[in-house]
Design an enzyme around this catalytic site. Sequence first.
Site, PDB file in Angstrom:
ATOM      1  N   TYR A  80      30.891  66.473  30.810  1.00 57.89           N
ATOM      2  CA  TYR A  80      30.496  67.805  31.291  1.00 57.89           C
ATOM      3  C   TYR A  80      29.780  67.684  32.633  1.00 57.89           C
ATOM      4  CZ  TYR A  80      28.788  72.578  31.365  1.00 57.89           C
ATOM      5  OH  TYR A  80      28.551  73.871  31.725  1.00 57.89           O
ATOM      6  N   PHE A 132      44.538  87.748  53.910  1.00 53.10           N
ATOM      7  CA  PHE A 132      45.217  87.287  52.709  1.00 53.10           C
ATOM      8  C   PHE A 132      44.677  88.145  51.557  1.00 53.10           C
ATOM      9  CE2 PHE A 132      46.026  84.791  48.927  1.00 53.10           C
ATOM     10  CZ  PHE A 132      47.383  84.602  49.075  1.00 53.10           C
ATOM     11  N   THR A 133      45.533  88.432  50.580  1.00 43.97           N
ATOM     12  CA  THR A 133      45.198  89.422  49.543  1.00 43.97           C
ATOM     13  C   THR A 133      43.856  89.145  48.862  1.00 43.97           C
ATOM     14  OG1 THR A 133      46.551  88.099  48.055  1.00 43.97           O
ATOM     15  CG2 THR A 133      47.605  90.026  49.053  1.00 43.97           C
ATOM     16  N   LYS A 266      48.675  74.558  46.583  1.00 40.83           N
ATOM     17  CA  LYS A 266      49.669  74.533  47.667  1.00 40.83           C
ATOM     18  C   LYS A 266      49.767  73.101  48.208  1.00 40.83           C
ATOM     19  CE  LYS A 266      48.783  78.889  46.842  1.00 40.83           C
ATOM     20  NZ  LYS A 266      48.121  79.855  47.686  1.00 40.83           N
ATOM     21  N   ARG A 391      56.264  91.211  50.131  1.00 42.29           N
ATOM     22  CA  ARG A 391      55.079  91.120  50.977  1.00 42.29           C
ATOM     23  C   ARG A 391      55.211  92.247  51.992  1.00 42.29           C
ATOM     24  NH1 ARG A 391      51.337  89.439  48.121  1.00 42.29           N
ATOM     25  NH2 ARG A 391      50.794  87.247  48.048  1.00 42.29           N
TER      26      ARG A 391
END
Length: 467
Positions: A80, A132-133, A266, A391
């Site tokens: 953790y 960018f969204t 990406k 888009r």
Amino acid sequence: MDGDSKSVRARSWAEPFRIKMVEPITVTTREHRERAIASAGWNTFLLRAEDVYIDLLTDSGTNAMSDRQWAALMLGDEAYAGSRSYYHLEDAVREVYGYEELVPTHQGRGAEHILSQILIKPGDAVPGNMYFTTTRFHQERAGGRFIDVIVDEAHDPASTYPFKGNVDLAKFQAVIDEYGADRVPYISVETNVNMAGGQPLSLANLRATYELCRANGIYLMLDATRAVENAWFIKQREPGYQDRSVREILREICRYSDGATVSSKKDNLVNIGGFLALRDAELARRARGLLVAFEGLHTYGGMSGRDMEALAQGIREMVETDDHIAARIGQVEYLGKKLTDAGVPVVLPIGGHGVFLDARSILAHIPQEQFPAQALAAALYVDSGVRSMERGVVSAGRDPKTGENHLPKLELVRLTIPRRVYTQAHMDVVAESVIEVCEHASEIAGLRFTYEPDDLRFFLARFEPIG
Ligand SMILES: *Cc1c(COP(=O)(O)O)cnc(C)c1O
């Protein structure tokens, strides 16, 4: 055969990998796809992946991992706190990007959320090279006002300007003059601008933007999600960089910034993950304060130990040699060239992660308020089972002040190529389908909303054909 004719003959390139494992995909019938798109409300986001043949919805998290990344998964440390895998990731980010402070998140938007919350005060202006969204969403949610300062060429799909991602310094200066530098916490500079069609900015432009920032006490924060793709284009197009490696160019990009948000889904060659990276230790301390509330402890953010381990390997692999990125962008260009050779209008130059069809010109009979790009994406799916995405006006959403639709100049359908997943034969099938759909474009009808979500509406909206 003499030596001369040999030296001028173009040689084919092939992928710098071979296939070790395969995943079957299904070919469906046209009737099946007609039913599927209707039950998805003409929104390709709402299709079941099983009903899709070639999935070009996004290159986000759809990467194929290498054998070394799969091996790295097994070495993940699931502690953790203080996981060994976190420190491996920190080393990789320092080595490849050059940022000291790492704040791991579950994906890019987690990093955008935290950055927006620590830097933006209500009423601030946040300039950016196109929106960018999710980035703009988090900036506006923090009370900021996003202002587009990208060069005009970015809004013209036919312009072949090589650096359509550049910041227009006069527009940026105008924002500083209007709001005052103290109301501009940072400029958000995206590498290989997604919404412009995967278009790069030049190092000269980035350096000049950074200098303007320094002169005014404004941070420059990169969206470095696609910085490797951008670095490849710099190597191809910017004088002086032809002999530099993509790895070196990436380091130089990051040098002209105070930090970066990255979606690791990406460039970084993994399926989930992201991070915020910073130079300033005090800013990083504030970011970690929010991280524990919204993402997770500072040594895992939103990722498991094995995710961090595969990510560290992906970061090194993406720039190990230039061969990976040459083949990745080469495949996009291969599809783009097939389409332009057939006269299909696409955004030029062909971008780094996909080919963007100019739906406004293909479906000139459909007004923008009837969502031509949304309709074209649906028609392409019905033709061949190829999934793309809109888009355009649907993605652009509404102005939060006036409630009116943003009507972007670019009304596009994006064919996004996942990394290391499909072959050139798949690209041939895609090209043939796009060409066929364009030949019958006049038969495609516009759409209207049957359900319109308040935020990021393109994900969950539903439509029906008009008439
Ligand atoms: C995908 C993407 C994001 C958002 O990242 P997520 O991991 O999907 O949250 C931000 N900026 C750019 C340029 C992207 O391509």
